[in-house]
Motif scaffolding. Structure first.
Motif, short mmCIF file in Angstrom:
data_model
loop_
_atom_site.label_atom_id
_atom_site.label_comp_id
_atom_site.label_asym_id
_atom_site.label_seq_id
_atom_site.Cartn_x
_atom_site.Cartn_y
_atom_site.Cartn_z
N LEU A 45 0.86 -1.18 0.00
CA LEU A 45 0.00 0.00 0.00
C LEU A 45 0.89 1.23 0.00
N MET A 47 -0.28 4.67 -0.72
CA MET A 47 -0.96 5.86 -0.19
C MET A 47 -2.39 5.47 0.15
N ASN A 48 -2.94 6.11 1.15
CA ASN A 48 -4.34 5.86 1.48
C ASN A 48 -5.29 6.72 0.64
C1 LIG Z 1 -3.21 4.01 5.77
O1 LIG Z 1 -4.12 4.12 6.85
C2 LIG Z 1 -3.95 3.11 7.84
C3 LIG Z 1 -5.08 3.23 8.84
O2 LIG Z 1 -5.22 4.55 9.28
C4 LIG Z 1 -2.58 3.27 8.46
O3 LIG Z 1 -2.38 2.26 9.41
C5 LIG Z 1 -1.53 3.14 7.36
O4 LIG Z 1 -0.25 3.38 7.90
C6 LIG Z 1 -1.79 4.12 6.24
N1 LIG Z 1 -0.88 3.79 5.15
C7 LIG Z 1 -0.25 4.68 4.41
C8 LIG Z 1 0.63 4.18 3.32
O5 LIG Z 1 -0.39 5.87 4.56
#
Ligand SMILES: *[C@@H]1O[C@H](CO)[C@@H](O)[C@H](O)[C@H]1NC(C)=O
Ligand SMILES: *[C@@H]1O[C@H](CO)[C@@H](O)[C@H](O)[C@H]1NC(C)=O
Ligand SMILES: *[C@@H]1O[C@H](CO)[C@@H](O)[C@H](O)[C@H]1NC(C)=O
Ligand SMILES: *[C@@H]1O[C@H](CO)[C@@H](O)[C@H](O)[C@H]1NC(C)=O
Ligand SMILES: *[C@@H]1O[C@H](CO)[C@@H](O)[C@H](O)[C@H]1NC(C)=O
Ligand SMILES: *[C@@H]1O[C@H](CO)[C@@H](O)[C@H](O)[C@H]1NC(C)=O
Length: 568
Positions: A45, A47-48
Motif C-alpha cells: 500500500l 498511499m491511502n
Molecule cells: C493508511 O491508513 C492506515 C489506517 O489509518 C494506516 O495504518 C496506514 O499506515 C496508512 N498507510 C499509508 C501508506 O499511509
C-alpha cells in the motif's frame, strides 16, 4: 559423558532434519506447485488517498504518473485550499460541494510517493489519450463540453507543469473512444465513442474531417449497451491498424480508408468491449522473425445479456476465454484457451520480461456504475511462449477490489502501479457494496525480489551515436551493464516498451519490442558487459517516442532506462 552429549546433539539434528523433510513433502503433496505461484509477488500500500479516482493513468518520462478522473463527479478526495482561479475555498455549504474546490487530476511523483493537484478545465469523463514523441500527453474527448476537447500535459523536470487546452477541437464528440499513435510523426488516430461510428486524425491535414467506419455500425449492439466502445486498436508492423470491436475485428489501412482484412469472429459468445469490457494486448514483436509476425490476444469480457441483467440487479458470470490470433500472413484463426476464472474489467499489461500480467477486474456483471460484483483479487501471469495449458499461473492476491474505473501501469523498476476503482456515481464511501477506492498500491512481481539480484543485469546505461539524442530507425546504440560472470549470454534480451495510456481496462499504445543485439562482449574479466543493439527498423515497428529499455537475463529484468526513438 562427552560422547553421550555428542550423540544426543547428532540425534537432535537428525530429528530436526526428519521433521523438516516431512513438512516439505507434506506441503508438496497437499498444495503442489500452486502454492509456490499463488504466493508469488508482493503487494504494498503506497498511499491511502490519491485524491482522485484513477479512471485514466499514464507514466511520463520524468517518472511521474498523471492520474485523472472526470470533472463532473462532484467533490473528490482532494480538497483545494484555493480554486485554481485563486479564490479561497471556505467551509460554507456552497463551497463544500463546489467541484472547483476539488482536484480532478493529480500528478504522482514515484520517488517522493506524493501527489500534487493539476488543473483540468473541461470534462475528461471516459476519454482517451496518447503520448507524443516528445513525451507530451495528448488527451482527447470526454463528456459534455469536454467531448470535443484536445488537451496537453507537458511533463517537466521541476514538476510545475499543468494541463492546457488546445484551441483546436475534435470533429466529433468522443466519449469512450480509443486513441493510438500512428507511424507518421505525431499523428494520432481517434476512433469510436458513443454515437460516433467513425474516426478522425489529430492533428488534421487541410480540411480533413471525420470518416465513417461501417465496421462500428455493424458491431454496435444496442441491447447490450454497445459492446463496441473503447475498441481495442493495435498498430501492426505492416503499418495497418488492427481494430477489434465487440467480437469482430478488421485490419484497416487508415491511409486509404480501406478495410484490408476481415478476421473471423472470436468464439466464446458474449462481448469483449465496453460495457462487456475484456482486454487485449499485442504480444511482443520479435527481431527473430524480423518483427513480421504479429499476434494479438483478447481475454475475458461479459456474457450475452450481462448488461440488461445488471440493470435488474443480476450479475452474470463473465467470460473465461482468451483468444490469440496471428494477424499477419494470410491464415487467420483464433486459438482459444481459458483463464483460471471468468474475468472482466481487468488490465492486461506486458511486463518487461515479455510475459503478460492480468490484474484488477471482476468475475460477474459488466462495466458501468453498480454493474459488477465478485472482484477478481488474484492477478494472473500468462507466459505466451509456454505450451498450451501451461501458460497461466495465479499470483498472490490483494484485499482491495479494483473494478470499474480502476487502472494499472508498469513502472521503471518493474513494479505495477494500481489505482482507482469506482462503481458509483460520484465519490461514495458508505452504504454501497464497493466504496470509491482512492488507495494506491504497487504489485511487486516475483522478479523484483532481492533473491534474484545476483541474476539481475545492473547499472544499465545507454550510449547513442555521437551527437544524437536518440536512436534513428535502422540505427544502433551501445549498452553497458553489469552481470555476474559465467552467464549464458544467449539468455540476455534487450526489450523496449512504450508506456501506454490506461483507461477502462485497455492500455492504448502498449507495445513491447524485442531488439536484436549485434555484438556483446565482456569488458576484461570483470562484471561489465557491453553490447551493440539494433534499434527498431521503422516507425511501424516502434513509433517515435520515449520507451522503457530493459535488459533481461533469464527472466529477470534490470531496472528500465528511458530511451528515445527519433524520426531521422
Ligand atoms: C493508511 O491508513 C492506515 C489506517 O489509518 C494506516 O495504518 C496506514 O499506515 C496508512 N498507510 C499509508 C501508506 O499511509
Ligand atoms: C454528483 O455530483 C454532481 C456535481 O456536483 C451533482 O450535480 C450530482 O447531483 C451528484 N450526484 C449524486 C448522485 O450525488
Ligand atoms: C510536443 O509537441 C506538441 C505537438 O507538436 C507540442 O504541443 C508540445 O508543446 C511539445 N512538447 C514539448 C515538451 O516540447
Ligand atoms: C495551469 O495552467 C493554467 C493555464 O493553462 C493556469 O491558468 C493555471 O493557473 C495553472 N495552474 C497551476 C496550478 O499552475
Ligand atoms: C459471486 O459472489 C457470490 C456471493 O458471495 C457467490 O455466491 C457467487 O458464487 C460468486 N460468483 C462467482 C462467479 O464467483
Ligand atoms: C551500480 O548500481 C548500484 C545500485 O544498483 C549503485 O549502488 C552503484 O553505485 C552503481 N555502480 C556504478 C559503477 O554505477
Amino acid at each position: 559423558m562427552a560422547n553421550h552429549k555428542h550423540f544426543s546433539a547428532v540425534l537432535n539434528v537428525l530429528k530436526a532434519t526428519i521433521v523438516l523433510l516431512l513438512q516439505c513433502t507434506k506441503i508438496r503433496s497437499v498444495v503442489g506447485v500452486s502454492l509456490a505461484t499463488q504466493t508469488a509477488g508482493r503487494w504494498k500500500l503506497l498511499m491511502n488517498n490519491t485524491g482522485v479516482i484513477a479512471m485514466h493513468m499514464a507514466l511520463t518520462h520524468y517518472d511521474t504518473v498523471v492520474i485523472f478522473d472526470q470533472t463532473s463527479a462532484g467533490p473528490s478526495g482532494y480538497r483545494l485550499r484555493r480554486r485554481f482561479g485563486g479564490k479561497i475555498c471556505t467551509t460554507s455549504p456552497a463551497d463544500m460541494v463546489d467541484p472547483n474546490c476539488y482536484a480532478h487530476s493529480v500528478e504522482y511523483d514515484i520517488s517522493k510517493n506524493q501527489v500534487r493537484a493539476l488543473q483540468i478545465s473541461s470534462d475528461t469523463w471516459c476519454s482517451s489519450g496518447s503520448i507524443l514523441s516528445n513525451g507530451t500527453l495528448l488527451q482527447t474527448g470526454g463528456y459534455g463540453s469536454g467531448a470535443r476537447r484536445i488537451r496537453n500535459f507537458r511533463p517537466c523536470k521541476d514538476h510545475h507543469c499543468n494541463w492546457s487546452e488546445s484551441n483546436k477541437l475534435l470533429s466529433n464528440a468522443r466519449w469512450y473512444a480509443t486513441t493510438i499513435v500512428l507511424p507518421e510523426h505525431d499523428r494520432l488516430f481517434v476512433v469510436g465513442g458513443k454515437r460516433a461510428f467513425n474516426y478522425e486524425f489529430v492533428p488534421k491535414m487541410g480540411k480533413e474531417k471525420s470518416y465513417d467506419l461501417p465496421f462500428l455500425h455493424r458491431t454496435f449492439n444496442s441491447r447490450e449497451g454497445g459492446n463496441n466502445l473503447y475498441p481495442f486498436v493495435h498498430l501492426s508492423s505492416d503499418g495497418n491498424l488492427f481494430i477489434f470491436a465487440n467480437r469482430d475485428s478488421i485490419l484497416f489501412n487508415y491511409r486509404r480508408n480501406k478495410v484490408v482484412k476481415t478476421f473471423p469472429r472470436i468464439p466464446g459468445g458474449g462481448g469483449r468491449n465496453y460495457p462487456a469490457t475484456g482486454s487485449s494486448v499485442m504480444l511482443p514483436l520479435d527481431h527473430r522473425n524480423k518483427f513480421q509476425v504479429v499476434e494479438v490476444m483478447v481475454c475475458g469480457g461479459s456474457a450475452t445479456g450481462a448488461y440488461r441483467a445488471a440493470r435488474r440487479g443480476q450479475f452474470m458470470k463473465g467470460l473465461r476465454s482468451c483468444g490469440r490470433m496471428v494477424i499477419t500472413g494470410n491464415r487467420h484463426k483464433w486459438n482459444m484457451e481459458n483463464m483460471p476464472e471468468p474475468r472482466l474489467l481487468h488490465d492486461m499489461l506486458i511486463l518487461p520480461t515479455g510475459n503478460i500480467l492480468i490484474i484488477n477486474g471482476a468475475k460477474t456483471g459488466c462495466a458501468g456504475w453498480g454493474n459488477a460484483r465478485n472482484a477478481s483479487l488474484r492477478p494472473y501471469l500468462y507466459k505466451p511462449k509456454n505450451q498450451l495449458n501451461r501458460r497461466f499461473s495465479i499470483l498472490r492476491s490483494t484485499k482491495i477490489a479494483r473494478m470499474y474505473h480502476s487502472s494499472a501501469i508498469v513502472l521503471t523498476d518493474g513494479r505495477i502501479l494500481i489505482a482507482g476503482g469506482n462503481t458509483n456515481k460520484n465519490y461514495t464511501y458508505i452504504n454501497v457494496p464497493y466504496p470509491t477506492e482512492l488507495r494506491l498500491q504497487a504489485y511487486h512481481p516475483h522478479y523484483t525480489e532481492s533473491k534474484h539480484n545476483n541474476q539481475r543485469p545492473r547499472n544499465v546505461t545507454i550510449h547513442y551515436a555521437r551527437g544524437d539524442y536518440g536512436i534513428k530507425y535502422g540505427g544502433e546504440f551501445r549498452v553497458r551493464f553489469k552481470l555476474g560472470r559465467r552467464r549464458k549470454e544467449d539468455a540476455i534480451e534487450f526489450n523496449i516498451y512504450s508506456p501506454p495510456f490506461a483507461t477502462h481496462s485497455f492500455s492504448m499504445n502498449q507495445r513491447l519490442v524485442k531488439l536484436r543485439r549485434k555484438i556483446m562482449a565482456r569488458e576484461g574479466n570483470g562484471e561489465w558487459m557491453s553490447a551493440i543493439v539494433e534499434g527498431p527498423p521503422s516507425a511501424n515497428v516502434a513509433p517515435a517516442g520515449y520507451y522503457l529499455f530493459t535488459v533481461v537475463y533469464g527472466g529477470i529484468p534490470s531496472v528500465s532506462r528511458w530511451i528515445r526513438i527519433i524520426h531521422s
